[in-house]
Scaffold this motif. Structure first.
Motif, PDB file in Angstrom:
ATOM      1  N   ILE A  66       0.835  -1.202   0.000  1.00  0.00           N
ATOM      2  CA  ILE A  66       0.000   0.000   0.000  1.00  0.00           C
ATOM      3  C   ILE A  66       0.869   1.251   0.000  1.00  0.00           C
ATOM      4  N   ARG A  67       1.902   1.263   0.817  1.00  0.00           N
ATOM      5  CA  ARG A  67       2.794   2.430   0.850  1.00  0.00           C
ATOM      6  C   ARG A  67       3.490   2.622  -0.490  1.00  0.00           C
ATOM      7  N   GLU A  68       3.919   1.535  -1.105  1.00  0.00           N
ATOM      8  CA  GLU A  68       4.590   1.624  -2.403  1.00  0.00           C
ATOM      9  C   GLU A  68       3.650   2.173  -3.472  1.00  0.00           C
ATOM     10  N   GLU A  69       2.414   1.690  -3.499  1.00  0.00           N
ATOM     11  CA  GLU A  69       1.447   2.167  -4.485  1.00  0.00           C
ATOM     12  C   GLU A  69       1.118   3.635  -4.244  1.00  0.00           C
ATOM     13  N   CYS A  70       1.017   4.038  -2.998  1.00  0.00           N
ATOM     14  CA  CYS A  70       0.771   5.448  -2.677  1.00  0.00           C
ATOM     15  C   CYS A  70       1.935   6.316  -3.170  1.00  0.00           C
ATOM     16  N   ALA A  71       3.147   5.826  -2.987  1.00  0.00           N
ATOM     17  CA  ALA A  71       4.318   6.572  -3.452  1.00  0.00           C
ATOM     18  C   ALA A  71       4.293   6.721  -4.973  1.00  0.00           C
ATOM     19  N   LEU A  72       3.898   5.665  -5.670  1.00  0.00           N
ATOM     20  CA  LEU A  72       3.801   5.732  -7.127  1.00  0.00           C
ATOM     21  C   LEU A  72       2.727   6.723  -7.574  1.00  0.00           C
ATOM     22  N   LEU A  73       1.641   6.777  -6.837  1.00  0.00           N
ATOM     23  CA  LEU A  73       0.561   7.698  -7.182  1.00  0.00           C
ATOM     24  C   LEU A  73       0.940   9.150  -6.934  1.00  0.00           C
ATOM     25  N   THR A  74       1.696   9.415  -5.898  1.00  0.00           N
ATOM     26  CA  THR A  74       2.042  10.791  -5.563  1.00  0.00           C
ATOM     27  C   THR A  74       3.323  11.269  -6.220  1.00  0.00           C
ATOM     28  N   ASN A  75       4.142  10.340  -6.692  1.00  0.00           N
ATOM     29  CA  ASN A  75       5.379  10.680  -7.368  1.00  0.00           C
ATOM     30  C   ASN A  75       5.642   9.657  -8.456  1.00  0.00           C
ATOM     31  N   PRO A  76       4.881   9.711  -9.557  1.00  0.00           N
ATOM     32  CA  PRO A  76       4.950   8.647 -10.566  1.00  0.00           C
ATOM     33  C   PRO A  76       6.287   8.542 -11.305  1.00  0.00           C
ATOM     34  N   ASP A  77       7.087   9.610 -11.310  1.00  0.00           N
ATOM     35  CA  ASP A  77       8.352   9.578 -12.043  1.00  0.00           C
ATOM     36  C   ASP A  77       9.482  10.096 -11.169  1.00  0.00           C
TER      37      ASP A  77
END
Length: 79
Positions: A66-77
């Protein structure tokens, strides 16, 4: 994320990953431990993240997922 918002996410996860033998979150203790690890995240981001994880994986997510997916959503690149 507030405690009540987390309870809403728990309800989503229990439905998405329902199992005839047990819920994903069957005890208040588990709900509280997970909340302590995720409460710093934005509710809207967490709600989207758990839905995205469910669309990609048939396995129950971990706190790290969940934390990893949240990080991808808030900072995709990240660079």
């Amino acid at each position: 994320m507030t405690n009540q918002e987390w309870i809403d996410v728990v309800k989503i996860l229990n439905v998405m990953y329902e199992d005839k033998d047990r819920l994903m979150f069957e005890t208040a203790e588990k709900i509280n431990v997970w909340y302590s690890c995720l409460k710093d995240l934005d509710y809207r981001v967490v709600a989207v993240a758990v839905k995205r994880i469910a669309s990609k994986s048939k396995f129950r997510p971990t706190i790290a997922d969940i934390r990893e997916e949240c990080a991808l959503l808030t900072n995709p690149d990240p660079q």
